[in-house]
Design a protein around this motif. Structure first.
Motif, PDB file in Angstrom:
ATOM      1  N   LEU A  38       6.188 -10.609  37.294  1.00  0.00           N
ATOM      2  CA  LEU A  38       7.207 -10.846  38.301  1.00  0.00           C
ATOM      3  C   LEU A  38       8.388 -11.574  37.669  1.00  0.00           C
ATOM      4  O   LEU A  38       8.217 -12.444  36.829  1.00  0.00           O
TER       5      LEU A  38
ATOM      6  N   TRP B  67      11.355 -14.047  38.683  1.00  0.00           N
ATOM      7  CA  TRP B  67      11.525 -15.001  39.780  1.00  0.00           C
ATOM      8  C   TRP B  67      12.957 -15.472  39.909  1.00  0.00           C
ATOM      9  O   TRP B  67      13.646 -15.705  38.901  1.00  0.00           O
ATOM     10  N   GLY B  68      13.387 -15.650  41.157  1.00  0.00           N
ATOM     11  CA  GLY B  68      14.635 -16.367  41.408  1.00  0.00           C
ATOM     12  C   GLY B  68      14.414 -17.857  41.199  1.00  0.00           C
ATOM     13  O   GLY B  68      13.284 -18.321  41.020  1.00  0.00           O
ATOM     14  N   LEU B  69      15.515 -18.607  41.211  1.00  0.00           N
ATOM     15  CA  LEU B  69      15.436 -20.044  40.968  1.00  0.00           C
ATOM     16  C   LEU B  69      15.086 -20.847  42.209  1.00  0.00           C
ATOM     17  O   LEU B  69      14.901 -22.064  42.124  1.00  0.00           O
TER      18      LEU B  69
END
Lengths: 116, 112
Positions: free
Chosen positions: A104, A106-108
């Motif tokens: 995956l 990931w955004g922050l």
């Protein structure tokens, strides 16, 4: 390159108002999209996913998300926010190519604060 | 139902000391397992993942290592901790054919 963007570090809403947490993505193939929530000092909890099918996905705790292929977005929404929804929200994407160990991206994270 | 455990919940270790964090999953077989680190309460960094016993993929070269001695056990180790190893360590699993990952409660590591 694959990427996820959560353009807002923090979102503030009043209790009872609708909330939206934004997410945009970039992958080479069809995206698999996910939303997670994290409460302080806890692990992440899975909220919902989009794999295929209906663009509007319903998940846990009254949350839903809309997949928009043309805008490459997967925004998280809830019609009426609760103070208990205050937490950190993460969007993630996986390239939908074959293979069960695809990672995956990931955004922050976006910190949601619901004010009473 | 499936359950994931991590221990210890919190750990304070001096620089240069060894580290061993353990993660176990119950209620499933042959899961994919993941170690993440979260610094400053924000983004997740994937450290290692495993698709089977003895199969470890490293994402970030550093002084950490991972092992999977049993099907549902995943261990994160270090021989000598650095200050920069401080953070919140999360273990996650998913089924081989599944999509979403499920996370453990995490271990808060402070290196002093």
């Amino acid at each position: 390159a694959q990427s996820v963007a959560q353009p807002e570090d923090q979102v503030n809403v009043a209790e009872g108002n609708p909330l939206t947490v934004k997410c945009t993505y970039s992958v080479s193939g069809n995206p698999y999209l996910f939303w997670y929530v994290q409460y302080p000092n806890r692990g992440l909890q899975f909220l919902l996913k989009y794999i295929t099918g209906d663009n509007l996905v319903k998940g846990s705790y009254g949350f839903e998300a809309e997949f928009n292929k043309s805008q490459t977005s997967f925004h998280l929404k809830k019609p009426s926010a609760l103070v208990s929804d205050s937490a950190l929200y993460f969007c993630a994407v996986r390239d939908g190519k074959a293979g069960n160990n695809r990672k995956l991206i990931w955004g922050l994270g976006t910190s949601l604060a619901v004010n009473p | 139902s499936q359950t994931i455990h991590q221990w210890p919940a919190t750990l304070v270790q001096p620089v240069g000391s060894p580290l061993s964090l353990e993660c176990t999953v119950e209620g499933t077989s042959n899961p994919n397992l993941y170690w993440y680190r979260q610094a400053a309460g924000r983004g997740l960094q994937l450290l290692f993942y495993s698709v089977g016993i003895g199969q470890i993929s490293s994402e970030v070269p550093q002084n950490l290592s991972a092992s999977r001695p049993q099907d549902r056990q995943f261990i994160l180790s270090s021989k000598k901790l650095l200050l920069s190893d401080s953070g919140f360590y999360l273990c996650a699993w998913k089924t081989g054919g599944g999509y979403e990952q499920y996370f453990g409660p995490g271990t808060r590591l402070t290196v002093t």
